[in-house]
Design an enzyme around this catalytic site. Structure first.
Site, PDB file in Angstrom:
ATOM      1  N   ILE A 114      -0.788  -1.990  -5.952  1.00 16.46           N
ATOM      2  CA  ILE A 114      -1.716  -2.805  -6.753  1.00 16.46           C
ATOM      3  C   ILE A 114      -1.900  -2.129  -8.112  1.00 16.46           C
ATOM      4  O   ILE A 114      -1.667  -0.915  -8.249  1.00 16.46           O
ATOM      5  CB  ILE A 114      -3.098  -2.994  -6.070  1.00 16.46           C
ATOM      6  CG1 ILE A 114      -3.683  -1.653  -5.637  1.00 16.46           C
ATOM      7  CG2 ILE A 114      -3.013  -3.965  -4.919  1.00 16.46           C
ATOM      8  CD1 ILE A 114      -5.142  -1.703  -5.242  1.00 16.46           C
ATOM      9  N   TYR A 124     -15.324  -1.298   9.459  1.00 21.78           N
ATOM     10  CA  TYR A 124     -13.934  -0.837   9.610  1.00 21.78           C
ATOM     11  C   TYR A 124     -13.430  -1.163  11.021  1.00 21.78           C
ATOM     12  O   TYR A 124     -12.363  -1.758  11.198  1.00 21.78           O
ATOM     13  CB  TYR A 124     -13.884   0.675   9.357  1.00 21.78           C
ATOM     14  CG  TYR A 124     -12.529   1.311   9.518  1.00 21.78           C
ATOM     15  CD1 TYR A 124     -11.524   1.105   8.575  1.00 21.78           C
ATOM     16  CD2 TYR A 124     -12.253   2.149  10.593  1.00 21.78           C
ATOM     17  CE1 TYR A 124     -10.280   1.722   8.713  1.00 21.78           C
ATOM     18  CE2 TYR A 124     -11.025   2.768  10.733  1.00 21.78           C
ATOM     19  CZ  TYR A 124     -10.040   2.550   9.794  1.00 21.78           C
ATOM     20  OH  TYR A 124      -8.820   3.160   9.928  1.00 21.78           O
ATOM     21  N   GLN A 155      -2.274   7.140   1.469  1.00 27.17           N
ATOM     22  CA  GLN A 155      -1.985   8.350   2.249  1.00 27.17           C
ATOM     23  C   GLN A 155      -0.754   8.158   3.136  1.00 27.17           C
ATOM     24  O   GLN A 155       0.172   8.971   3.114  1.00 27.17           O
ATOM     25  CB  GLN A 155      -3.194   8.733   3.134  1.00 27.17           C
ATOM     26  CG  GLN A 155      -2.988  10.058   3.852  1.00 27.17           C
ATOM     27  CD  GLN A 155      -3.896  10.249   5.069  1.00 27.17           C
ATOM     28  OE1 GLN A 155      -4.569   9.325   5.513  1.00 27.17           O
ATOM     29  NE2 GLN A 155      -3.909  11.445   5.606  1.00 27.17           N
ATOM     30  N   GLY A 212       0.831  -1.220   0.000  1.00 33.03           N
ATOM     31  CA  GLY A 212       0.000   0.000   0.000  1.00 33.03           C
ATOM     32  C   GLY A 212       0.853   1.253   0.000  1.00 33.03           C
ATOM     33  O   GLY A 212       0.528   2.251   0.644  1.00 33.03           O
ATOM     34  N   LYS A 272     -10.646  -3.776  12.356  1.00 31.90           N
ATOM     35  CA  LYS A 272      -9.463  -3.310  13.096  1.00 31.90           C
ATOM     36  C   LYS A 272      -9.293  -4.074  14.420  1.00 31.90           C
ATOM     37  O   LYS A 272      -8.177  -4.420  14.794  1.00 31.90           O
ATOM     38  CB  LYS A 272      -9.536  -1.796  13.338  1.00 31.90           C
ATOM     39  CG  LYS A 272      -9.264  -0.962  12.095  1.00 31.90           C
ATOM     40  CD  LYS A 272      -7.906  -1.275  11.486  1.00 31.90           C
ATOM     41  CE  LYS A 272      -7.596  -0.477  10.242  1.00 31.90           C
ATOM     42  NZ  LYS A 272      -6.394  -0.971   9.532  1.00 31.90           N
TER      43      LYS A 272
HETATM   44  N1  SER Z   1      -8.904   7.972   9.553  1.00 33.70           N
HETATM   45  C1  SER Z   1      -9.716   6.795   9.705  1.00 33.70           C
HETATM   46  C2  SER Z   1     -11.096   7.042   9.239  1.00 33.70           C
HETATM   47  O1  SER Z   1     -11.566   8.132   9.413  1.00 33.70           O
HETATM   48  C3  SER Z   1      -9.749   6.372  11.136  1.00 33.70           C
HETATM   49  O2  SER Z   1      -8.631   5.648  11.454  1.00 33.70           O
HETATM   50  O3  SER Z   1     -11.705   6.161   8.749  1.00 33.70           O
END
Ligand code: SER
Length: 317
Positions: free
Chosen positions: A35, A143, A12, A8, A147
């Site tokens: 990728i 998400y 960012q 990756g 995590k």
């Molecule tokens: N920056 C991420 C988000 O806003 C959080 O870790 O999804």
């Protein structure tokens, strides 16, 4: 760390971490993994080797690891919180099926692995103020669920197979090189672009909503320092809280206004982003990171704002 693979490397964090690690370890020791469709360009391409490393293709990652004698992998492949809500299956595939493949490659080839966790690993039931290192984690976003699983699976590989997995829980990362895509904390990046472009900022996060944030140089420092930390001092391995600054939209707006007096902001709250933001900590307690590997950020809101505006003015002319 001698030979490092960044999975990756054009994202960012990856785009800046690759440059930073090449400056420390030498360009030829840091492989920029990417990728198809997100190829490295410019100095990222010219500054050292690069290779396709799709987290869905463990066999190919293993070949790259062997070819470049990789001993450390930074696995930065992920979908951020908002975009993940619209593609939950893909978020899981990249975040967890992909992580499993990376961990297997690491186990077979004796690599250390950094896979970031996030403030998103917490949920509405978590204590919001001075959120402890070890506390309730019941996120309701895909998400966040991926995590928490990342932290647990990384710990599992460490305990069961001795793989040297380490990571931090990143706050919202603020940077001017590569924009984030699809996160809840993105507003704190976008607001600087609006200020420099002379536009009014339409804020999708409501007044008074506190979230942890970190400036990119400190995020890179955290990612590098944890991997270089003395293992005998580590009690935790994955998911260290790293705090740096915490603010709400009004506070960052006022910090920018000191430099751009005519800057204007209006609220137009995005319900999805707001509900995610409300479930995240106001401010994390990072005592464990400070005690176990001397974590210490360099930037606060004012010094970050000065630096962001300076670089964005150069970038946007
Ligand atoms: N920056 C991420 C988000 O806003 C959080 O870790 O999804």
């Amino acid at each position: 760390m001698r030979n490092i693979l960044i999975i990756g490397s054009t994202g960012q964090i990856g785009s800046e971490l690759t440059r930073e690690l090449r400056a420390s370890y030498g360009g030829s020791h840091v492989v920029a993994g990417y990728i198809v469709g997100a190829e490295p360009k410019g100095d990222l391409l010219e500054g050292g080797p690069s290779a396709i490393t799709d987290v869905m293709d463990g066999q190919h990652i293993a070949e790259v690891v062997k070819e470049y004698k990789i001993d450390t992998i930074y696995n930065l492949a992920a979908l951020l919180s908002v975009v993940a809500e619209s593609r939950p299956r893909l978020a899981w595939k990249i975040g967890i099926d992909g992580l499993w493949k990376v961990l297997e490659v690491a186990r077979e080839n004796h690599c250390a692995v950094f896979t970031p966790s996030s403030i998103g690993s917490f949920g509405a039931d978590t204590p919001h103020d001075n959120t402890p290192q070890d506390t309730i984690q019941r996120p309701r976003t895909i998400y966040g669920i991926s995590k928490v699983t990342t932290e647990l699976l990384s710990d599992y590989y460490h305990l069961k197979y001795g793989v040297d997995t380490r990571s931090v829980r990143f706050p919202g990362v603020i940077s001017y090189v590569t924009p984030p895509g699809g996160g809840t904390t993105d507003y704190a990046v976008d607001i600087y672009y609006s200020a420099v472009r002379g536009e009014k900022f339409i804020c999708p996060i409501g007044k008074g909503t506190l979230m942890d944030m970190i400036y990119m140089p400190d995020a890179l420092k955290a990612a590098i320092d944890i991997m270089e930390a003395d293992p005998t001092r580590l009690i935790h391995h994955n998911g260290f809280n790293v705090a740096s600054m915490s603010f709400d939209p009004e506070t960052i707006f006022q910090a920018i206004k000191k430099h751009v007096p005519q800057f204007e902001m209006e609220y137009l709250v995005d319900p999805l982003k707001q509900s995610i933001a409300d479930s995240w900590p106001n401010k994390m307690d990072d005592t464990c990171a400070r005690q176990e590997w001397d974590w210490q950020p360099n930037y606060d809101l004012d010094s970050m704002t000065e630096d962001m505006l300076k670089h964005l003015r150069e970038k946007l002319g």
